[in-house]
Design a protein around this motif. Structure first.
Motif, PDB file in Angstrom:
ATOM      1  N   UNK A 330       0.840  -1.119   0.015  1.00  0.00           N
ATOM      2  CA  UNK A 330      -0.019   0.271  -0.065  1.00  0.00           C
ATOM      3  C   UNK A 330       0.803   1.117  -0.047  1.00  0.00           C
ATOM      4  N   UNK A 331       0.874   1.825  -1.061  1.00  0.00           N
ATOM      5  CA  UNK A 331       1.786   3.118  -1.085  1.00  0.00           C
ATOM      6  C   UNK A 331       0.955   4.361  -0.536  1.00  0.00           C
ATOM      7  N   UNK A 332       1.638   5.363   0.399  1.00  0.00           N
ATOM      8  CA  UNK A 332       1.256   6.262   1.202  1.00  0.00           C
ATOM      9  C   UNK A 332       1.800   7.539   0.563  1.00  0.00           C
ATOM     10  N   UNK A 333       1.324   8.676   0.660  1.00  0.00           N
ATOM     11  CA  UNK A 333       1.752  10.066   0.468  1.00  0.00           C
ATOM     12  C   UNK A 333       1.416  10.898   1.605  1.00  0.00           C
ATOM     13  N   UNK A 334       2.567  11.784   1.992  1.00  0.00           N
ATOM     14  CA  UNK A 334       2.405  12.510   3.235  1.00  0.00           C
ATOM     15  C   UNK A 334       1.139  13.426   3.227  1.00  0.00           C
ATOM     16  N   UNK A 335       0.528  13.729   4.339  1.00  0.00           N
ATOM     17  CA  UNK A 335      -0.765  14.487   4.616  1.00  0.00           C
ATOM     18  C   UNK A 335      -0.229  15.563   5.382  1.00  0.00           C
ATOM     19  N   UNK A 336      -0.660  16.900   5.012  1.00  0.00           N
ATOM     20  CA  UNK A 336      -0.328  17.956   6.012  1.00  0.00           C
ATOM     21  C   UNK A 336      -1.513  18.028   6.961  1.00  0.00           C
ATOM     22  N   UNK A 337      -1.009  18.280   8.473  1.00  0.00           N
ATOM     23  CA  UNK A 337      -2.041  18.403   9.354  1.00  0.00           C
ATOM     24  C   UNK A 337      -1.463  19.645  10.313  1.00  0.00           C
ATOM     25  N   UNK A 338      -2.328  20.654  10.545  1.00  0.00           N
ATOM     26  CA  UNK A 338      -1.620  21.748  11.215  1.00  0.00           C
ATOM     27  C   UNK A 338      -0.293  22.270  10.864  1.00  0.00           C
ATOM     28  N   UNK A 339      -0.294  22.046   9.654  1.00  0.00           N
ATOM     29  CA  UNK A 339       0.916  22.667   8.777  1.00  0.00           C
ATOM     30  C   UNK A 339       2.107  21.823   9.010  1.00  0.00           C
ATOM     31  N   UNK A 340       2.028  20.692   9.420  1.00  0.00           N
ATOM     32  CA  UNK A 340       2.933  19.646   9.818  1.00  0.00           C
ATOM     33  C   UNK A 340       2.756  18.508   8.873  1.00  0.00           C
ATOM     34  N   UNK A 341       3.986  18.069   8.014  1.00  0.00           N
ATOM     35  CA  UNK A 341       3.682  16.694   7.083  1.00  0.00           C
ATOM     36  C   UNK A 341       3.456  15.304   8.192  1.00  0.00           C
ATOM     37  N   UNK A 342       2.505  14.712   7.683  1.00  0.00           N
ATOM     38  CA  UNK A 342       2.315  13.498   8.606  1.00  0.00           C
ATOM     39  C   UNK A 342       2.430  12.165   7.655  1.00  0.00           C
ATOM     40  N   UNK A 343       2.989  11.274   8.435  1.00  0.00           N
ATOM     41  CA  UNK A 343       3.220   9.767   7.579  1.00  0.00           C
ATOM     42  C   UNK A 343       3.777   9.831   6.312  1.00  0.00           C
ATOM     43  N   UNK A 344       3.353   9.093   5.295  1.00  0.00           N
ATOM     44  CA  UNK A 344       3.835   8.970   4.107  1.00  0.00           C
ATOM     45  C   UNK A 344       4.648   7.723   3.868  1.00  0.00           C
ATOM     46  N   UNK A 345       4.888   6.687   4.781  1.00  0.00           N
ATOM     47  CA  UNK A 345       5.546   5.609   4.510  1.00  0.00           C
ATOM     48  C   UNK A 345       4.833   4.729   4.203  1.00  0.00           C
ATOM     49  N   UNK A 346       5.419   4.084   2.905  1.00  0.00           N
ATOM     50  CA  UNK A 346       4.532   2.875   2.273  1.00  0.00           C
ATOM     51  C   UNK A 346       4.496   1.583   3.217  1.00  0.00           C
ATOM     52  N   UNK A 347       3.386   0.929   2.817  1.00  0.00           N
ATOM     53  CA  UNK A 347       3.227  -0.373   4.180  1.00  0.00           C
ATOM     54  C   UNK A 347       3.501  -1.499   2.948  1.00  0.00           C
ATOM     55  N   UNK A 348       4.062  -2.604   3.541  1.00  0.00           N
ATOM     56  CA  UNK A 348       4.259  -3.987   2.851  1.00  0.00           C
ATOM     57  C   UNK A 348       3.646  -5.031   3.884  1.00  0.00           C
ATOM     58  N   UNK A 349       2.758  -5.735   3.562  1.00  0.00           N
ATOM     59  CA  UNK A 349       2.150  -6.646   4.499  1.00  0.00           C
ATOM     60  C   UNK A 349       2.464  -7.973   3.906  1.00  0.00           C
ATOM     61  N   UNK A 350       2.984  -9.248   4.488  1.00  0.00           N
ATOM     62  CA  UNK A 350       2.747 -10.315   4.267  1.00  0.00           C
ATOM     63  C   UNK A 350       1.402 -11.021   4.401  1.00  0.00           C
ATOM     64  N   UNK A 351       1.184 -11.939   3.381  1.00  0.00           N
ATOM     65  CA  UNK A 351      -0.345 -12.525   3.557  1.00  0.00           C
ATOM     66  C   UNK A 351      -0.125 -14.103   3.581  1.00  0.00           C
ATOM     67  N   UNK A 352      -1.262 -14.597   4.108  1.00  0.00           N
ATOM     68  CA  UNK A 352      -1.330 -16.050   3.842  1.00  0.00           C
ATOM     69  C   UNK A 352      -2.670 -16.388   3.522  1.00  0.00           C
TER      70      UNK A 352
END
Length: 474
Positions: A330-352
């Motif tokens: 799941x690719x993420x892009x940073x979001x701005x909250x109160x003028x501060x960038x939040x998150x933006x790190x992509x997520x990799x999840x193994x599945x069974x």
């Protein structure tokens, strides 16, 4: 008289032509060119391609989803959702599937082998029938020439009898005209005989002594010579018609042979100079054992039985869970909250992933289906063994019969030839038993033809046994 005997004892022999191409070479050509056999072989090759298909893993599944507007999450704005999943059958499933496909391919190969040996039998049988036809033509031509020699001898005797009894030039002209072989000249000769009889009657009225006996001798000698000529001409006509029929039969048999080799129907076919009687060197029980072990149809059924055994195992394995392993990105892009960038790190999840085969009826039915098919193959194999045993015993009976007939007709041919020589000598000496000469000559022709048929029957029967046993017997 010596001249007559020499003419009568002459025989014309027609030698068979020597050919270079053998039956084995024709079998090789048939194996390479016959379209039906090539179709069976391509079906076998196609069945082999099934093995890598069933032995491969299922294709991995890729799922991709994109958002028209990024989804706001705590980790940032999610742009997409990408999943990659690979499913794995239960342990041993792929190996069992490959084994089942290999057995089915082997069964298809045995079908090809059966078609090959059936083709070989057809080629041999047609080649032997063509050999028999050529021999029948040769023997018929020889006997036709002999009958023509008989005709010339009968004409000579007829002419000699007329000259010796002083029947006059009219009967000499009749004999000469009869030599042309037309029905008109035969009728004219018969009329000449009537004239001779009238002349003899006139002589009797003028003189009652020895001239009367001389006239009677002339009538008997002329009539006997005339009937001899007509009898032999009847047989000549019949033999000429038989020869024409045999020659007409050459084209369809040759066309059938060439089509088996996928050649032009007018292609020249080489035939052996001669065939001798043949026997099987194998013991009869050993031959039956070879048939029940090597016959392609039995091998095909054995391969099918093993394939259905693999299908039973496959049905059991299909009732086991399938495992899946994958990854979710799941690719993420940073979001701005109160003028501060939040998150933006992509997520990799193994599945069974795990399938749960809880509906057992279909798996039980699959296993039962394979068991019933395997039982059907076993019963079909038993029936095929019975049929092959019947064909084996019938072929051996036919082979024994052909061997006995070959021995019989050889002896009968020799005896008929000796009898004919005696009758020929008797007729050449005193002119008796010409009808018996013709009868024995016809017998000799019949024995010669039957001898050729019995020899060919031997070889055809051995070819049938080779087809059943899928091997050479000599």
């Amino acid at each position: 008289m010596k001249k007559i005997a020499i003419i009568f004892l002459l025989f014309l022999g027609v030698q068979s032509t020597s050919f270079s191409q053998s039956l084995d070479e024709y079998l090789k050509v048939a194996a390479e060119n016959n379209p039906e056999l090539k179709a069976y072989f391509n079906e076998y090759l196609a069945s082999l391609e099934k093995v890598p298909q069933v032995g491969a893993l299922p294709d991995p599944e890729l799922t991709m989803g994109f958002f028209f507007q990024p989804m706001e999450r705590f980790m940032g704005n999610q742009q997409a959702d990408i999943q990659l999943m690979q499913m794995f059958p239960w342990f041993g499933m792929l190996k069992t599937q490959k084994d089942e496909a290999s057995k089915m391919a082997l069964a298809q190969y045995e079908v090809f082998q059966d078609a090959k040996y059936r083709l070989f039998y057809q080629v041999k049988n047609t080649w032997y029938q063509l050999y028999r036809l050529e021999e029948e033509i040769r023997i018929t031509e020889e006997n036709l020439e002999i009958l023509k020699q008989y005709e010339r001898l009968a004409l000579i005797r007829f002419q000699s009898a007329d000259i010796g009894t002083g029947s006059g030039p009219s009967n000499m002209q009749q004999a000469t005209s009869m030599n042309s072989g037309s029905s008109t000249s035969s009728a004219s000769s018969m009329g000449g005989m009537s004239g001779g009889m009238t002349s003899g009657t006139s002589g009797k009225s003028s003189s009652k002594g020895g001239s009367s006996m001389g006239t009677s001798s002339s009538m008997n000698g002329g009539g006997s010579g005339m009937s001899d000529v007509l009898r032999v001409r009847i047989q000549i006509k019949e033999l000429e018609n038989t020869l024409a029929l045999l020659e007409d039969s050459r084209l369809p048999i040759k066309a059938e042979f060439n089509q088996l080799l996928n050649r032009d129907i007018n292609e020249v076919v080489s035939i052996a100079d001669s065939l001798s009687g043949s026997v099987v060197s194998w013991e009869r029980q050993a031959l039956l054992d070879s048939i029940t072990q090597n016959n392609p149809m039995l091998k095909m059924l054995d391969a099918e039985e093993e394939a259905y055994e693999a299908q039973k195992k496959m049905a059991r394995l299909e009732g086991r869970p399938m495992l899946g392993a994958g990854v979710n990105y799941m690719p993420f892009s940073p979001r701005t909250e109160n003028g501060m960038p939040m998150g933006g790190n992509d997520m990799v999840m193994p599945m069974l992933r795990l399938t749960i085969p809880i509906y057992r009826k279909k798996y039980n039915a699959l296993q039962k289906e394979a068991e019933l098919k395997q039982l059907a193959v076993q019963q079909r194999r038993e029936n095929t063994v019975n049929q092959l045993t019947t064909r084996w015993s019938t072929a051996l009976r036919d082979l024994d019969d052909a061997t006995r007939r070959t021995k019989l007709y050889r002896e009968q041919t020799d005896l008929a030839g000796q009898t004919l020589n005696l009758l020929m000598t008797s007729y050449a000496t005193d002119g008796r038993d010409f009808e018996e000469v013709l009868r024995v000559q016809q017998q000799l022709l019949d024995y010669q033809l039957k001898l050729i048929t019995s020899i060919v029957d031997q070889h055809v029967t051995i070819a049938m046994l080779e087809n059943l046993a899928a091997t050479e017997l000599n």
